[in-house]
Structures are given as structure tokens and as C-alpha cells.
Write a protein that holds these residues in place. Structure first.
Motif, PDB file in Angstrom:
ATOM      1  N   HIS A 115       0.822  -1.200   0.000  1.00 38.37           N
ATOM      2  CA  HIS A 115       0.000   0.000   0.000  1.00 38.37           C
ATOM      3  C   HIS A 115       0.862   1.259   0.000  1.00 38.37           C
ATOM      4  CE1 HIS A 115      -3.312   2.701   1.376  1.00 38.37           C
ATOM      5  NE2 HIS A 115      -4.083   1.791   0.819  1.00 38.37           N
ATOM      6  N   ARG A 116       2.175   1.092   0.079  1.00 41.07           N
ATOM      7  CA  ARG A 116       3.078   2.236   0.216  1.00 41.07           C
ATOM      8  C   ARG A 116       3.093   3.107  -1.051  1.00 41.07           C
ATOM      9  NH1 ARG A 116       6.156  -2.248  -1.098  1.00 41.07           N
ATOM     10  NH2 ARG A 116       7.983  -1.845  -2.452  1.00 41.07           N
ATOM     11  N   ASP A 117       3.544   4.353  -0.866  1.00 43.22           N
ATOM     12  CA  ASP A 117       3.491   5.349  -1.932  1.00 43.22           C
ATOM     13  C   ASP A 117       4.255   4.959  -3.198  1.00 43.22           C
ATOM     14  OD1 ASP A 117       1.941   6.923  -0.295  1.00 43.22           O
ATOM     15  OD2 ASP A 117       3.592   8.214   0.366  1.00 43.22           O
ATOM     16  N   ASP A 118       5.421   4.357  -3.032  1.00 40.38           N
ATOM     17  CA  ASP A 118       6.234   4.088  -4.220  1.00 40.38           C
ATOM     18  C   ASP A 118       5.697   2.955  -5.093  1.00 40.38           C
ATOM     19  OD1 ASP A 118       6.967   2.276  -2.150  1.00 40.38           O
ATOM     20  OD2 ASP A 118       8.849   1.835  -3.178  1.00 40.38           O
ATOM     21  N   LEU A 119       4.614   2.307  -4.659  1.00 38.32           N
ATOM     22  CA  LEU A 119       4.002   1.267  -5.494  1.00 38.32           C
ATOM     23  C   LEU A 119       2.734   1.747  -6.198  1.00 38.32           C
ATOM     24  CD1 LEU A 119       4.150  -2.265  -3.791  1.00 38.32           C
ATOM     25  CD2 LEU A 119       5.322  -1.470  -5.839  1.00 38.32           C
ATOM     26  N   VAL A 120       2.324   2.971  -5.920  1.00 37.09           N
ATOM     27  CA  VAL A 120       1.102   3.488  -6.537  1.00 37.09           C
ATOM     28  C   VAL A 120       1.229   3.428  -8.058  1.00 37.09           C
ATOM     29  CG1 VAL A 120      -0.347   5.530  -6.879  1.00 37.09           C
ATOM     30  CG2 VAL A 120       0.491   4.974  -4.596  1.00 37.09           C
ATOM     31  N   GLY A 121       0.213   2.837  -8.699  1.00 37.70           N
ATOM     32  CA  GLY A 121       0.232   2.691 -10.149  1.00 37.70           C
ATOM     33  C   GLY A 121       0.853   1.392 -10.626  1.00 37.70           C
ATOM     34  N   HIS A 122       1.525   0.675  -9.721  1.00 33.24           N
ATOM     35  CA  HIS A 122       2.136  -0.619 -10.062  1.00 33.24           C
ATOM     36  C   HIS A 122       1.097  -1.727  -9.902  1.00 33.24           C
ATOM     37  CE1 HIS A 122       4.811  -4.130  -9.756  1.00 33.24           C
ATOM     38  NE2 HIS A 122       5.719  -3.390 -10.358  1.00 33.24           N
ATOM     39  N   GLN A 123       1.247  -2.796 -10.671  1.00 30.79           N
ATOM     40  CA  GLN A 123       0.272  -3.898 -10.592  1.00 30.79           C
ATOM     41  C   GLN A 123       0.246  -4.583  -9.230  1.00 30.79           C
ATOM     42  OE1 GLN A 123       1.196  -7.028 -13.357  1.00 30.79           O
ATOM     43  NE2 GLN A 123       3.282  -7.337 -12.592  1.00 30.79           N
ATOM     44  N   ASN A 124       1.299  -4.402  -8.431  1.00 32.54           N
ATOM     45  CA  ASN A 124       1.335  -5.011  -7.107  1.00 32.54           C
ATOM     46  C   ASN A 124       0.739  -4.120  -6.019  1.00 32.54           C
ATOM     47  OD1 ASN A 124       2.530  -7.295  -8.087  1.00 32.54           O
ATOM     48  ND2 ASN A 124       4.594  -6.795  -7.386  1.00 32.54           N
ATOM     49  N   SER A 125       0.360  -2.906  -6.372  1.00 29.42           N
ATOM     50  CA  SER A 125      -0.155  -1.973  -5.377  1.00 29.42           C
ATOM     51  C   SER A 125      -1.537  -2.396  -4.876  1.00 29.42           C
ATOM     52  CB  SER A 125      -0.257  -0.568  -5.974  1.00 29.42           C
ATOM     53  OG  SER A 125      -0.826   0.330  -5.039  1.00 29.42           O
ATOM     54  N   THR A 126      -1.743  -2.220  -3.568  1.00 31.07           N
ATOM     55  CA  THR A 126      -3.059  -2.498  -2.980  1.00 31.07           C
ATOM     56  C   THR A 126      -3.883  -1.219  -2.798  1.00 31.07           C
ATOM     57  OG1 THR A 126      -2.098  -2.394  -0.748  1.00 31.07           O
ATOM     58  CG2 THR A 126      -2.306  -4.576  -1.772  1.00 31.07           C
ATOM     59  N   ARG A 127      -3.393  -0.104  -3.298  1.00 34.31           N
ATOM     60  CA  ARG A 127      -4.156   1.140  -3.220  1.00 34.31           C
ATOM     61  C   ARG A 127      -5.487   0.966  -3.952  1.00 34.31           C
ATOM     62  NH1 ARG A 127      -1.309   5.996  -1.862  1.00 34.31           N
ATOM     63  NH2 ARG A 127       0.145   5.310  -0.235  1.00 34.31           N
ATOM     64  N   GLY A 128      -6.539   1.457  -3.336  1.00 35.64           N
ATOM     65  CA  GLY A 128      -7.856   1.349  -3.943  1.00 35.64           C
ATOM     66  C   GLY A 128      -8.560   0.044  -3.628  1.00 35.64           C
ATOM     67  N   LYS A 129      -7.876  -0.832  -2.884  1.00 34.75           N
ATOM     68  CA  LYS A 129      -8.460  -2.115  -2.489  1.00 34.75           C
ATOM     69  C   LYS A 129      -8.625  -2.145  -0.974  1.00 34.75           C
ATOM     70  CE  LYS A 129      -8.052  -3.718  -6.722  1.00 34.75           C
ATOM     71  NZ  LYS A 129      -9.219  -3.972  -7.587  1.00 34.75           N
ATOM     72  N   THR A 130      -9.716  -2.701  -0.506  1.00 32.28           N
ATOM     73  CA  THR A 130      -9.873  -2.888   0.938  1.00 32.28           C
ATOM     74  C   THR A 130      -9.120  -4.144   1.346  1.00 32.28           C
ATOM     75  OG1 THR A 130     -11.862  -4.256   0.761  1.00 32.28           O
ATOM     76  CG2 THR A 130     -12.175  -1.858   0.825  1.00 32.28           C
TER      77      THR A 130
END
Length: 199
Positions: free
Chosen positions: A85-100
Motif C-alpha cells: 500500500h506504500r506510496d512508491d508502489l502506486v500505479g504498479h500492478q502489485n499496489s493495494t491502493r484502492g483495495k480494501t
């Protein structure tokens, strides 16, 4: 992965179980340290037996034992979720941003999860492929005292660790419905944690 040749011990680093902190404290005592790349640092038991153990055996007749730490599946997945969920993964396929967290765990339960929830299996990491634990010594992440005591006695040292590679803090709660699904779909993950030493 750390190899303690004289003490006849190999520490297998299960991801998200505090292994980086332990590595930092134990590395000076080790005969061999596998830090990078991650595929070497986090060598599971089956890969260790296939590729690393034969090499070590050629170095001499040494009856090496293996040790690993496992974490409660919900806590383990929570650490993965926060880490991705960290900032440097935003936009990457491994990012959990936007997911509960519920969405993340439900995706993990699928046969072929999306990349953001493809975090592997602790049971497979330490297992023999037939439902049994293949490590000589298995400890629970949640019970640090017996783990530290074992290392201190086996390696004849005082073990002091510093927090390293810690996932960003975040309050996470898994709904009862999703936890029931996780237990039903991934029973081996809970079974292997139950087998870890806690005292």
C-alpha cells in the motif's frame, strides 16, 4: 537465508515474518548470508534442498538443520497488504491502493490471484509438498521469546534486533465472512502456523 556452518543451522527467511531484522542481528555470526536478490534471500525449503543443500554437502559432512518463522495468516496477509500500500508502489500492478483488506484477502483466496494479491504461501515455503512441515525448527512470529532463546543458545550470543523493513502502520480489520473464507480456502496456512513453537 543464513547459513551457520559450525552450529549446523540454516535460517530460512519467510517473507513478512521479521526476517530482515533478524538477519541484521545474526549475519555477523553466519558463515554465509544470502541477502540479494529476493529469490535467494527468501529461499523456500524445497528450493534449498534442491539447489543449496547439495552445494553445502559438498563442502563437508555437515548434518545441517533448518529453521523458519511463520506468522498468523491474517496478520501475515495484513503485513503484505500494508507493504504493498506504500506510496512508491502506486500505479504498479502489485499496489493495494484502492483495495480494501477484505478485497485483498478474497483475491488471495482465488486459485490464480491478481498480482497485487499474489504473495505466495507460508505452508508451501516450509512444507514438503505433501502436507507436512519440512523444517526441523518452526517458530511463531507472535512468540518471539522462544525464538530468541533458541538462537542465543544455539549460536552462543546475545540477540538484539532493530526494526527493519517494517510495513507502514495501518489499522486493518478482516470481516468474519472473509476470514471464514480464508480458513476454508487456505486451511494449510493455519495448520502450519499452529505447528509453530510458541513456548
Amino acid at each position: 537465508m543464513l547459513v551457520f556452518w559450525r552450529e549446523k543451522l540454516v535460517f530460512l527467511a519467510v517473507p513478512k515474518t521479521g526476517t530482515t531484522a533478524l538477519e541484521g542481528a545474526l549475519a555477523p555470526k553466519a558463515a554465509a548470508v544470502f541477502r540479494d536478490p529476493p529469490i535467494l534471500k527468501h529461499t523456500p525449503i524445497y528450493r534449498y534442498k534442491r539447489f543449496v543443500l547439495p552445494l553445502l554437502q559438498k563442502a563437508g559432512d555437515n548434518d545441517l538443520e533448518t529453521l523458519a518463522v511463520v506468522r498468523h495468516p491474517v496478520s501475515w496477509l495484513g503485513s503484505w497488504y500494508r507493504y504493498r500500500h506504500r506510496d512508491d508502489l502506486v500505479g504498479h500492478q502489485n499496489s493495494t491502493r484502492g483495495k480494501t483488506f477484505d478485497e485483498f484477502v478474497e483475491e488471495y483466496c482465488r486459485g490464480k490471484p491478481e498480482p497485487y494479491a499474489g504473495v505466495g504461501s507460508q505452508a508451501k515455503f516450509v512444507g514438503d509438498g505433501e502436507g507436512s512441515v519440512d523444517c526441523h525448527h518452526l517458530f511463531r512470529y507472535e512468540s518471539q521469546e522462544p525464538l530468541y532463546r533458541f538462537f542465543e543458545e544455539r549460536l552462543d550470543m546475545k540477540l538484539e534486533t532493530k526494526a527493519l523493513n517494517v510495513s507502514p502502520p495501518m489499522e486493518l480489520t478482516l470481516s468474519p465472512r472473509v476470514e471464514e473464507k480464508l480458513r476454508r480456502k487456505k486451511p494449510a496456512e493455519f495448520e502450519v502456523w499452529e505447528r509453530g513453537r510458541s513456548t
